[in-house]
Design an enzyme around this catalytic site. Sequence first.
Site, mmCIF file in Angstrom:
data_model
loop_
_atom_site.group_PDB
_atom_site.id
_atom_site.type_symbol
_atom_site.label_atom_id
_atom_site.label_comp_id
_atom_site.label_asym_id
_atom_site.label_seq_id
_atom_site.Cartn_x
_atom_site.Cartn_y
_atom_site.Cartn_z
ATOM 1 N N CYS A 25 0.833 -1.207 0.000
ATOM 2 C CA CYS A 25 0.000 0.000 0.000
ATOM 3 C C CYS A 25 0.865 1.253 0.000
ATOM 4 O O CYS A 25 1.432 1.619 1.031
ATOM 5 C CB CYS A 25 -0.931 0.006 1.214
ATOM 6 S SG CYS A 25 -1.979 1.478 1.335
ATOM 7 N N CYS A 40 -0.388 4.049 2.289
ATOM 8 C CA CYS A 40 -0.124 3.796 3.704
ATOM 9 C C CYS A 40 1.332 4.065 4.065
ATOM 10 O O CYS A 40 1.629 4.635 5.121
ATOM 11 C CB CYS A 40 -0.452 2.345 4.053
ATOM 12 S SG CYS A 40 -2.039 1.735 3.470
ATOM 13 N N ASP A 41 2.249 3.626 3.202
ATOM 14 C CA ASP A 41 3.652 3.531 3.606
ATOM 15 C C ASP A 41 4.631 4.379 2.809
ATOM 16 O O ASP A 41 5.816 4.422 3.145
ATOM 17 C CB ASP A 41 4.102 2.062 3.523
ATOM 18 C CG ASP A 41 3.294 1.165 4.447
ATOM 19 O OD1 ASP A 41 2.865 1.641 5.508
ATOM 20 O OD2 ASP A 41 3.086 -0.012 4.099
#
Length: 316
Positions: free
Chosen positions: A137, A140-141
Amino acid sequence: MSDSAPVSDLVILGSGPAGLTAAIYAARADLAPLVVEGLGAGGQLMLTTDVENFPGFPEGILGPDLMARFRDQAQRFGARFLTTDAEAVEFSEHPFVVRAGGEEHRTRSVIIATGASARLLGLPDETRLIGHGVSTCATCDGFFFRDQPIAVVGGGDSAIEEALFLTKFATRVTVIHRRDTLRASKIMQDRAFSNPKITFRWNSVVERLLGDTRLEGVELRDTRTGERSRLEVSGLFVAIGHDPNTALVAGQLELDEAGYIRTEPGSTRTSVPGVFAAGDVQDHVYRQAITAAGSGCMAAIDAERWLAAQAHHASR
């Protein structure tokens, strides 16, 4: 099972952000929900180290810690938990039946929040390095890879969208694709080809992940020549698709062409009245903890209102 066996108001299948938020709201509505949380309880956040984009945690929080807080909050309000996988469901008659842990649970309503599973490459160290350089993701990261070289595996719209997003942070983004042409739409390809930070390794597959405690690079194999090479990256984003966890309800609920549960626009209602769906099992667009939690809230409210309407109708 005897027809005299107790019938609960609500069973929730799944214990990620969607299922546990639904449990919090349903428990506060006095529905005493039973959460079949699964043996892999907690959802995809259990594979995430630092979560820095969930509101209310300015210093960030570990994924498993965040899910433990969700669970504690649901339990505080009276949610009940069954730590096993659901084996089967029957939605053809009312009350519904959920089989889990070798027992049958009869219920007036069900929320499906079983999530989706990111497809992985199937490499030996892949699961171990998730959260330590390997991710599924970018949203997300990506932030954690500022000023570092990273790579994205895949050739569809999702992979190219992730690669473009990651150029905000990375010094270089290398797209690794097993063929010499992309599957992505032309507009996405044009954006990628014109971005100076994106390079391509065509006809290549990742054979090995390098690094002990953190990813330090990948070993690539040329699919035409068999030649192997090393690519120095500190982050690898696997973007080869997701599979919704809908095997349990296939044939009983209407699914879309990709296998996600269809819900009515603006609601969590499925094709079966009294059955609701929330989170990544019905959302292939956003796939974030916060959006999953929001749809879990929606599902609990939809279920509570549906149950109230049924009770009102029965009393007339």
